[in-house]
Design a protein around this motif. Sequence first.
Motif, PDB file in Angstrom:
ATOM      1  N   TRP A   1       0.836  -1.183   0.000  1.00  0.00           N
ATOM      2  CA  TRP A   1       0.000   0.000   0.000  1.00  0.00           C
ATOM      3  C   TRP A   1       0.872   1.234   0.000  1.00  0.00           C
ATOM      4  CZ3 TRP A   1      -0.575   3.160   4.477  1.00  0.00           C
ATOM      5  CH2 TRP A   1      -1.507   4.174   4.288  1.00  0.00           C
TER       6      TRP A   1
ATOM      7  N   ARG B   1       2.062   4.549  -3.292  1.00  0.00           N
ATOM      8  CA  ARG B   1       2.197   5.988  -3.313  1.00  0.00           C
ATOM      9  C   ARG B   1       3.579   6.312  -3.781  1.00  0.00           C
ATOM     10  NH1 ARG B   1       1.631   6.653   2.439  1.00  0.00           N
ATOM     11  NH2 ARG B   1       1.302   4.468   2.664  1.00  0.00           N
TER      12      ARG B   1
ATOM     13  N   PHE C   1     -11.775   8.784  -4.531  1.00  0.00           N
ATOM     14  CA  PHE C   1     -10.621   7.911  -4.359  1.00  0.00           C
ATOM     15  C   PHE C   1     -10.089   7.987  -2.939  1.00  0.00           C
ATOM     16  CE2 PHE C   1      -6.722   5.832  -4.763  1.00  0.00           C
ATOM     17  CZ  PHE C   1      -5.742   6.653  -4.243  1.00  0.00           C
TER      18      PHE C   1
ATOM     19  N   GLN D   1      -9.996   4.896  -0.289  1.00  0.00           N
ATOM     20  CA  GLN D   1      -8.749   4.354   0.223  1.00  0.00           C
ATOM     21  C   GLN D   1      -8.606   4.580   1.719  1.00  0.00           C
ATOM     22  OE1 GLN D   1      -6.025   2.737  -1.563  1.00  0.00           O
ATOM     23  NE2 GLN D   1      -7.822   2.416  -2.817  1.00  0.00           N
TER      24      GLN D   1
ATOM     25  N   ARG E   1      -6.435   8.145   7.724  1.00  0.00           N
ATOM     26  CA  ARG E   1      -5.325   7.209   7.739  1.00  0.00           C
ATOM     27  C   ARG E   1      -4.202   7.699   8.629  1.00  0.00           C
ATOM     28  NH1 ARG E   1      -3.942   2.687   5.309  1.00  0.00           N
ATOM     29  NH2 ARG E   1      -5.493   2.760   3.671  1.00  0.00           N
TER      30      ARG E   1
ATOM     31  N   ASP F   1       2.556   8.394   4.959  1.00  0.00           N
ATOM     32  CA  ASP F   1       1.134   8.642   4.825  1.00  0.00           C
ATOM     33  C   ASP F   1       0.832  10.122   4.828  1.00  0.00           C
ATOM     34  OD1 ASP F   1      -0.181   5.790   6.706  1.00  0.00           O
ATOM     35  OD2 ASP F   1       0.924   5.983   4.825  1.00  0.00           O
TER      36      ASP F   1
END
Lengths: 697, 163
Positions: A569, A573, B26, B30, B103, B133
Amino acid sequence: MTMEEKLGGSNGEDGGRDRFPIGMRVLAVDDDPICLKVLENLLRKCQYHVTTTNQAITALKMLRENRNRYDLVISDVNMPDMDGFKLLELVGLEMDLPVIMLSAHSDTKLVMKGITHGACDYLLKPVRIEELKNIWQHVVRKKKPDSKDQINASNQDKSRGGTGETGPTSSSSDQKVSKKRKDQSEDEDEEGDDNGHEDPSTQKKPRVVWSVELHRKFVSAVNQLGLEKAVPKKILDLMNVDGLTRENVASHLQKYRLYLKRLSSVATQQANMVAALGSKDPSYLRMGSLDGFGDFRTLTGPGRISSASLSSYQPGGLFGRLNSSSALSLRGISSGVIQTGHSQTLNNPINGFGKIQPAVVPANQNQNGTLFQGIPTSINQLSQNKPTNHFGEFNRGNDPNAFGVATNFQDARVTVGGSSNTLPVSSGNPLLLQSNTQQTQHSGAFGNQPSSLGVTSLNQEPFDMNVRGSSNFLDHGRCSENWQSAVQLSSFPSNALSASETFSHEQLPSNNLQESISWTSSHLSSSPLDLSSSMANPANLEDSRGNISQVGLNNNVIQNIDCTTKQQWGDSRHDYNGNMNNSFSRGDSLVPASGPMMDQSNVISDKMNDVSLFSQFSGDSTYVVPHLDGEKSAFGTKSRSNDDFLFETKPQNGFNQNSFEPLENIMMSMIKSDQNNETPLMDGEFGFDAYSLGSCI
Amino acid sequence: KTGLPVWMLGSGPDRLRADVNRLLAFLFHQGILDEQFLQLQQLQDESSPNFVSQVVNIYFQESEKLLRNLRSLLMERKLSDYKNIGIHINQLMGSSSSIGAKRVRNVCVAFRAASDQNNRTGCLRVLEVLEHDYCFLKNKLHELFQIEQQRILAGGVGYPMQN
């Protein structure tokens, strides 16, 4: 609702009743600017009137300036300058406003703490507008059980006749007066903390004001019954006060219990405070042991009077002297008081009940203020006097006027020094009671003082004064503690910033996953080499593997999958990819995975599982397998295997459709495994490529 | 979509709006953002037309500070100030959840768990993930704002994005 009735329509808005909760005035406190801004806008959207501040101390100041300006306080739990719970307590005790706590996490213990400190509600961030739409109920609820008329009325009258400012016990009247004034400037329906009452059957019902005397009766009743056995009904009977309901007593009892609990937990804080303030008398700590008569009085609702009332006693030079001499910058009298006696004064007030030296009270006997003046003076002078219990003497034969009473007050309080004036409050109470009755007739002498005005009331005031001082002191001390820690905190960022890493520049800016993937792959392909070189002896591998396999392969397998998933995951990115690769290639040092890695090696060794698992997550199972083979030894070796493992799982494809395990689980499992095998951190290795957020910007 | 910059294609506000919506969808799908972000959008109106971008920008500033601090804290030779780390994490968690950065917030939860156990290794690992992230989120939100801005420039109405 009868808010306007209470206010006598002084707020100038007849339609206010219908409009509430619109326009409810909220004070929002949160050190996080984002949360504060969002909260502010959410509250505005609910049509509340919002004031914000990012410092608890500022919030307290604003509230103390005028508690009538706000109906409700919302505060974050974790704030650098002051603990949210502390603020909660103070607001609840001093201003008796409903306080809602806000926090980012809902730890049961924290919620419990919030409740025990008196929070009306505990909300989790992010706060939703639906929740905020209902918070007005706390304002309404808070006012309901505290309403009371008769007792307050009498108190108010007396207090009004007094200093003209706020009598020590006439907070409600004072509040009402000022509130009325302020209400005119309010464009909304204000519930007025003192006058809140929702019962339409009664007209303005002022809430119960726990005057000094009332509280005294309450405490004596509780003491008679024993704290554990004290139930509202019995207390009510013992107190024998007209117009007091069981609910009033119940809520007061609850506060009293909270107060006592808090006192006992505050002992260490007091010690710190004492140290901080330069006081050397541990007797200060004894404050906690008091029945809390004076303290409690101070700390409960009417506590707000403390500052006001104290400051109102600016009698003559005596007092002024006190204040001026005060080194401590506490408010009003309290500071003065503390000054003379240092922190010890605080401790003693309660002990030294009724021991004030006669020297004090000169003329002004007819006013509370006077009495106070006398007391501080005596306190001043008495600094070194030994505590003597004149109480008994006083009771028996003294002239029941303020003067006499004052004389009996022991300034030992002030002396503080340690003289353990030990006039335990409890014993004092009965005496007080007696003297009180004796003195009742002299109430007139004291004019404004509500209570029986006899000795008791007099005693109370200085008592309260000191106590309040102490409570302020407490706050101050706590604040200073907090500030110290705040300072520590703030010093950190500067270090941090100077040490910021440079972000990896290899981040791919574009969203083109294809590119990133290929780039990733190329990096990955090189990783095995790196890993190999870092591998330790295979021998270790065997051992470790053996060990690991006993650790619970299943768990590990799952963990591995999670890791894989996570990695994939992450890789999807682009920027993540770049960084990951960099860090990994540089250093297996990055995360000397211990447990998990080992676990993974086990998994890997079980190729079948691995492959099947991996193939689920990675688009290129073949890619993975060879690595697995090659990596086997690597894994076993050091904890580095973690990194290797992650590398291997790199093969990603754009956006994975995998359902990623909650990261918490991933982390938890990784962490647990880690704990089984803590490996020394390779500091040096870290020095490199941590991504610095800089490049992310 | 051809992959060319939108402005080159001369897209009108409608298509840009579609782009915005697609990107948002999106991000929601996600699990990067959650409905709190929608709340932020709803708070944006005539009286605060740039509310979302303002809040988000403050969030970026604060978060980067926090993340930098966290990394420094964790890199210390003798790490013992877990309490401080916890405080930082808490703040990041609060602000992330306030803007709907689901997230990032979830990673903070894991981070906190590691920090509660004084597990430096685990903390560092989580910090890695967190930084990633966060960067991803930031890039995506920048993109979102860019498209939104183009949409407005192209004649779209500058109100809550999702409608």
